[in-house]
Design a protein around this motif. Structure first.
Motif, PDB file in Angstrom:
ATOM      1  N   ASN A  41       0.813  -1.215   0.000  1.00 54.42           N
ATOM      2  CA  ASN A  41       0.000   0.000   0.000  1.00 54.42           C
ATOM      3  C   ASN A  41       0.856   1.279   0.000  1.00 54.42           C
ATOM      4  N   ARG A  42       2.127   1.135  -0.277  1.00 57.53           N
ATOM      5  CA  ARG A  42       3.083   2.236  -0.450  1.00 57.53           C
ATOM      6  C   ARG A  42       3.479   2.916   0.848  1.00 57.53           C
ATOM      7  N   LYS A  43       3.216   2.279   1.982  1.00 59.77           N
ATOM      8  CA  LYS A  43       3.719   2.815   3.241  1.00 59.77           C
ATOM      9  C   LYS A  43       5.193   2.426   3.338  1.00 59.77           C
ATOM     10  N   PRO A  44       6.028   3.317   3.895  1.00 59.32           N
ATOM     11  CA  PRO A  44       7.468   3.048   3.964  1.00 59.32           C
ATOM     12  C   PRO A  44       7.788   1.706   4.633  1.00 59.32           C
ATOM     13  N   HIS A  70       1.054  -2.308  -6.327  1.00 56.07           N
ATOM     14  CA  HIS A  70       1.029  -1.284  -5.285  1.00 56.07           C
ATOM     15  C   HIS A  70      -0.048  -0.266  -5.601  1.00 56.07           C
ATOM     16  N   GLY A  71      -0.542   0.336  -4.575  1.00 50.54           N
ATOM     17  CA  GLY A  71      -1.569   1.352  -4.727  1.00 50.54           C
ATOM     18  C   GLY A  71      -1.988   1.863  -3.365  1.00 50.54           C
ATOM     19  N   ARG A  72      -2.601   2.990  -3.366  1.00 50.39           N
ATOM     20  CA  ARG A  72      -3.095   3.584  -2.122  1.00 50.39           C
ATOM     21  C   ARG A  72      -4.451   2.991  -1.762  1.00 50.39           C
ATOM     22  N   ALA A  77     -11.212  -0.496  -7.944  1.00 51.82           N
ATOM     23  CA  ALA A  77     -11.886  -1.681  -8.494  1.00 51.82           C
ATOM     24  C   ALA A  77     -11.075  -2.272  -9.649  1.00 51.82           C
ATOM     25  N   ASP A  78     -10.454  -1.420 -10.460  1.00 50.20           N
ATOM     26  CA  ASP A  78      -9.647  -1.911 -11.581  1.00 50.20           C
ATOM     27  C   ASP A  78      -8.450  -2.717 -11.086  1.00 50.20           C
ATOM     28  N   LEU A  79      -7.771  -2.214 -10.055  1.00 51.72           N
ATOM     29  CA  LEU A  79      -6.619  -2.928  -9.510  1.00 51.72           C
ATOM     30  C   LEU A  79      -7.059  -4.238  -8.865  1.00 51.72           C
ATOM     31  N   MET A  80      -8.176  -4.221  -8.172  1.00 47.41           N
ATOM     32  CA  MET A  80      -8.702  -5.455  -7.567  1.00 47.41           C
ATOM     33  C   MET A  80      -8.972  -6.505  -8.646  1.00 47.41           C
ATOM     34  N   ARG A  81      -9.563  -6.098  -9.750  1.00 48.30           N
ATOM     35  CA  ARG A  81      -9.840  -7.023 -10.859  1.00 48.30           C
ATOM     36  C   ARG A  81      -8.537  -7.569 -11.441  1.00 48.30           C
ATOM     37  N   GLU A  82      -7.570  -6.674 -11.632  1.00 45.69           N
ATOM     38  CA  GLU A  82      -6.283  -7.102 -12.192  1.00 45.69           C
ATOM     39  C   GLU A  82      -5.619  -8.139 -11.284  1.00 45.69           C
ATOM     40  N   ILE A  83      -5.626  -7.878  -9.995  1.00 45.87           N
ATOM     41  CA  ILE A  83      -5.028  -8.816  -9.037  1.00 45.87           C
ATOM     42  C   ILE A  83      -5.781 -10.143  -9.071  1.00 45.87           C
ATOM     43  N   GLY A  92      -0.441  -9.337   1.338  1.00 46.85           N
ATOM     44  CA  GLY A  92      -0.453  -7.885   1.449  1.00 46.85           C
ATOM     45  C   GLY A  92       0.413  -7.431   2.597  1.00 46.85           C
ATOM     46  N   ALA A  93       1.016  -6.254   2.453  1.00 48.08           N
ATOM     47  CA  ALA A  93       1.869  -5.732   3.519  1.00 48.08           C
ATOM     48  C   ALA A  93       1.634  -4.253   3.695  1.00 48.08           C
ATOM     49  N   THR A  94       1.645  -3.842   4.947  1.00 47.04           N
ATOM     50  CA  THR A  94       1.692  -2.441   5.303  1.00 47.04           C
ATOM     51  C   THR A  94       2.849  -2.285   6.270  1.00 47.04           C
ATOM     52  N   ALA A  95       3.401  -1.142   6.359  1.00 51.97           N
ATOM     53  CA  ALA A  95       4.530  -0.931   7.257  1.00 51.97           C
ATOM     54  C   ALA A  95       4.692   0.550   7.538  1.00 51.97           C
TER      55      ALA A  95
END
Length: 96
Positions: A41-44, A70-72, A77-83, A92-95
């Motif tokens: 999710n683009r968190k450092p 990656h995405g915010r 919906a488009d990214l969800m479909r692609e995945i 998935g990871a957040t940090a």
């Protein structure tokens, strides 16, 4: 002049109030030959965590293929479909 004021509570619901989440409907018995999505999710730091996950999984399942996304938030919906269309499972990871 008067109007309505909507007050929102930013506090998240406690996990204990949500109950036990249902198990995933299908879990692969192995990741050998699987298409594994790595979502950040683009968190450092999350990208470094996913790189390590990818390394360890590929050591254990050499025939596995990874796709990095990656995405915010919220995820579009488009990214969800692609995945969904290109992966069998997703990590998935957040940090910070």
């Amino acid at each position: 002049m008067s109007g309505d004021l909507e007050v929102l509570n930013p506090v998240a619901q406690l996990a204990s109030e949500l109950g036990v989440p249902p198990a995933a409907p299908q879990r692969p018995s192995t990741l050998e030959g699987a298409r594994v999505g790595l979502y950040w999710n683009r968190k450092p730091g999350g990208n470094f965590a996913l790189a390590r996950v990818e390394q360890r999984l590929k050591e254990r399942f050499p025939g596995m293929v990874t796709h990095f996304f990656h995405g915010r938030r919220p995820i579009s919906a488009d990214l969800m479909r692609e995945i969904k269309d290109s992966c069998d499972v997703v990590v998935g990871a957040t940090a910070d």
